[in-house]
Design an enzyme around this catalytic site. Structure first.
Site, mmCIF file in Angstrom:
data_model
loop_
_atom_site.group_PDB
_atom_site.id
_atom_site.type_symbol
_atom_site.label_atom_id
_atom_site.label_comp_id
_atom_site.label_asym_id
_atom_site.label_seq_id
_atom_site.Cartn_x
_atom_site.Cartn_y
_atom_site.Cartn_z
ATOM 1 N N GLY A 15 0.827 -1.203 0.000
ATOM 2 C CA GLY A 15 0.000 0.000 0.000
ATOM 3 C C GLY A 15 0.859 1.249 0.000
ATOM 4 O O GLY A 15 1.659 1.466 -0.900
ATOM 5 N N GLY A 16 0.696 2.072 1.030
ATOM 6 C CA GLY A 16 1.447 3.318 1.074
ATOM 7 C C GLY A 16 1.039 4.252 -0.045
ATOM 8 O O GLY A 16 0.053 4.030 -0.763
ATOM 9 N N THR A 17 1.819 5.305 -0.231
ATOM 10 C CA THR A 17 1.504 6.294 -1.264
ATOM 11 C C THR A 17 1.512 5.666 -2.649
ATOM 12 O O THR A 17 0.586 5.850 -3.440
ATOM 13 C CB THR A 17 2.500 7.459 -1.202
ATOM 14 N N SER A 41 -0.436 -5.150 4.711
ATOM 15 C CA SER A 41 -0.586 -5.594 6.088
ATOM 16 C C SER A 41 -0.447 -4.414 7.028
ATOM 17 O O SER A 41 0.475 -3.605 6.886
ATOM 18 C CB SER A 41 0.469 -6.655 6.428
ATOM 19 N N LYS A 80 2.964 25.189 -2.045
ATOM 20 C CA LYS A 80 4.408 25.214 -2.257
ATOM 21 C C LYS A 80 4.714 25.930 -3.573
ATOM 22 O O LYS A 80 4.239 25.525 -4.624
ATOM 23 C CB LYS A 80 4.961 23.782 -2.285
ATOM 24 N N LEU A 332 9.505 3.010 -3.973
ATOM 25 C CA LEU A 332 10.816 2.569 -3.514
ATOM 26 C C LEU A 332 11.234 1.231 -4.104
ATOM 27 O O LEU A 332 12.427 0.913 -4.158
ATOM 28 C CB LEU A 332 10.832 2.491 -1.982
ATOM 29 N N GLU A 341 14.708 17.392 -4.524
ATOM 30 C CA GLU A 341 13.868 18.181 -5.430
ATOM 31 C C GLU A 341 12.438 17.653 -5.473
ATOM 32 O O GLU A 341 11.714 17.859 -6.441
ATOM 33 C CB GLU A 341 14.481 18.200 -6.831
ATOM 34 N N THR A 343 10.924 14.726 -5.885
ATOM 35 C CA THR A 343 10.565 13.970 -7.087
ATOM 36 C C THR A 343 9.952 12.600 -6.812
ATOM 37 O O THR A 343 9.505 11.924 -7.749
ATOM 38 C CB THR A 343 11.810 13.771 -7.974
ATOM 39 N N ILE A 345 7.145 11.311 -5.358
ATOM 40 C CA ILE A 345 5.748 11.076 -5.743
ATOM 41 C C ILE A 345 5.566 11.266 -7.242
ATOM 42 O O ILE A 345 4.803 10.538 -7.889
ATOM 43 C CB ILE A 345 4.811 11.979 -4.920
#
Length: 505
Positions: A15-17, A41, A80, A332, A341, A343, A345
């Site tokens: 999962g995660g982003t 999980s 931003k 990752l 910088e 980058t 996402i």
């Protein structure tokens, strides 16, 4: 072994982003009836410290049809306008890589040639005086859309990456994505093709699929461990290999920009959110111990730390191929480049967009599609790598072992060629669709003190008095456009009702 009745069209491992960005995009764009599963999980954490983005995120959020104000509320986000690099050239000096234009082109020539000529004549002011975004950012102002003079002010966001993942999870599940709670214990390969056939989970369960996305983080369980794709290690040119991260209570300025602050053996990030400030120290373990890194970070927070320091170990680089057989690595699992910088996402977003452009009808794609994808991904990662290296190699922090080391590194040939063109005549070439534009390179080259020995002689056609007037008029016009803008804090509160965004006492 409990097996699903039929293979899923898409199985997302992790999962995660990255995982939930993928799930949301598939739910939005794949044909009706597509079966999509995401396995994760609760017992396995995510890195999730990347809280700053670049303007391209508008394309992703817009494609999903997300409401911006709701998105900012749900993710505790802020605006931003760029990234401030403090101390990267020398201690006490600062410059900004701001989004949007700097100055204005005249005829066929971009602004940098006129600025370089004016600098030689003693007429030019620092580059920030000709950037709408930097003038707004430095004065803590913000607005959306065009200014009263019709100039665009592009922006990105700071947000809580964990909240963003949760927000996208709700979006994806509402559109039919099935979340499967479980730990992946084995990746089953097809005996004939070598492609992935299924994920075997704890509890004697099996999750078959036609196409798989590896979002398992640094472990790269599918693309690395199961499929054995190699890894290109870039630590010889980007030697930082550790990070410490911790949020803290709000304090200091509520900046509409990210701060990147050079430290003894790396750099510190500062990202203001509505409910906290995100902080971290990226450093080289060969030049700084973990204890020294922890002490440095804790000594440079704007407020009380919220939670324990979180250590992260990494090797900068990328998988040699991101798409192997019927598996695509995201986040990752695809590789890591430090968030200098913002980058991380974007690289997930661009990979998803690239995949959708050549999405196979069933399972494994043609070799031609995979080769195209992997070639595009390699180009994008390598050019971002070069841009990050530039920040390090052009420092003048002499007498500091880490900074002396990175200043004398052997550079990739692609960066050497770009620097040669700049030094010779102030020329910057954006090759194909590399992420960072000529204006971005210009700001970092100038900010890091990389001198151009010349400029395009066509700039000499403009009389000196007219050159001076052009610069003065450009600066004055930008100052007038910034004056009526509200403070970032007030603008955000009015836009999203962000009651938790408060000026420090």
């Amino acid at each position: 072994m409990t097996t699903a009745s039929a293979p899923y069209d898409f199985v997302i491992a992790g999962g995660g982003t990255a995982g939930w960005m993928c799930a949301a995009a598939l739910a939005r764009f794949t044909p009706p009836g597509s079966r999509i599963a995401l396995v994760e999980s609760e017992a396995i954490g995510t890195v999730g410290v990347g809280e700053a983005t670049i303007p391209q995120i508008h394309l992703f959020n817009g494609a999903l049809g997300l409401d911006e104000a709701e998105f900012l509320r749900e993710t505790k986000g802020s605006f931003k306008l760029g990234i401030s690099f403090d101390g990267w050239l020398r201690e006490g000096e600062s410059y900004m890589h701001a989004f949007g234009n700097v100055g204005r082109a005249l005829g066929t020539l971009p602004f940098q040639h006129y600025w370089l000529r004016a600098k030689r004549l003693g007429l030019a002011k620092p580059l920030q005086r000709y950037s709408l975004n930097e003038l707004a950012a430095r004065t803590m102002r913000m607005q959306r859309g065009r200014t009263q003079a019709g100039q665009e002010m592009p922006y990105a966001y700071h947000f809580d990456a964990g909240l963003y993942a949760n927000y996208l999870r709700r979006y994806a599940e509402a559109r039919g994505v099935e979340r499967v709670e479980g730990v992946i214990e084995h990746v089953a390969l097809d005996g004939e093709s070598g492609a992935i056939a299924a994920l075997r989970l704890d509890g004697n369960r099996e999750l078959p699929g036609r196409f798989f996305f590896d979002c398992t983080g640094f472990r790269a369980l599918l693309i690395g461990e199961a499929l054995g794709t190699g890894f290109d290690d870039w630590s010889h040119v980007l030697p930082c290999d550790r990070a410490m991260a911790v949020p803290c209570a709000g304090g200091g300025d509520f900046t509409p920009f990210t701060r990147s602050i050079a430290r003894q053996a790396g750099w510190q990030w500062r990202i203001p959110l509505q409910h906290r400030i995100g902080n971290g120290l990226v450093y080289s373990s060969a030049h700084l111990s973990d204890d020294e890194a922890s002490a440095t970070l804790l000594a440079n927070l704007d407020g009380e730390p919220q939670g324990d320091l979180r250590p992260i170990r990494f090797t900068t680089g990328k998988r040699r191929v991101h798409w192997q057989a019927n598996c695509l690595a995201l986040g990752l699992a695809a590789g890591f480049m430090e968030p200098l910088e913002s980058t991380s996402i974007h690289l997930v977003q661009s990979a998803i967009s690239r995949f959708l452009a050549v999405m196979p009808a069933e399972g494994e794609a043609s070799p031609a599609a995979r080769d195209w994808f992997n070639g595009q991904a390699a180009f994008e990662w390598e050019r971002i790598r070069d841009f990050l290296i530039l920040h390090y190699t052009a420092n003048r922090r002499e007498g500091e072992p880490f900074w002396d080391h990175v200043r004398h590194m052997a550079l990739p040939e692609t960066l050497v060629a770009k620097l040669a063109l700049w030094r010779e005549a102030g020329f910057i070439h954006r090759e194909h669709e590399e992420l960072f534009t000529e204006v971005g390179w210009f700001q970092v080259l100038a900010g890091q003190g990389v001198e151009a020995e010349g400029y395009n002689p066509l700039a000499d056609a403009l009389p000196e008095a007219d050159l001076a007037a052009m610069l003065a008029q450009t600066e004055a016009a930008l100052v007038e456009q910034v004056k009526p803008m509200p403070r970032h804090l007030d603008f955000l509160a009015d836009y999203v009702g962000a009651q938790s965004a408060k000026e420090p006492a």
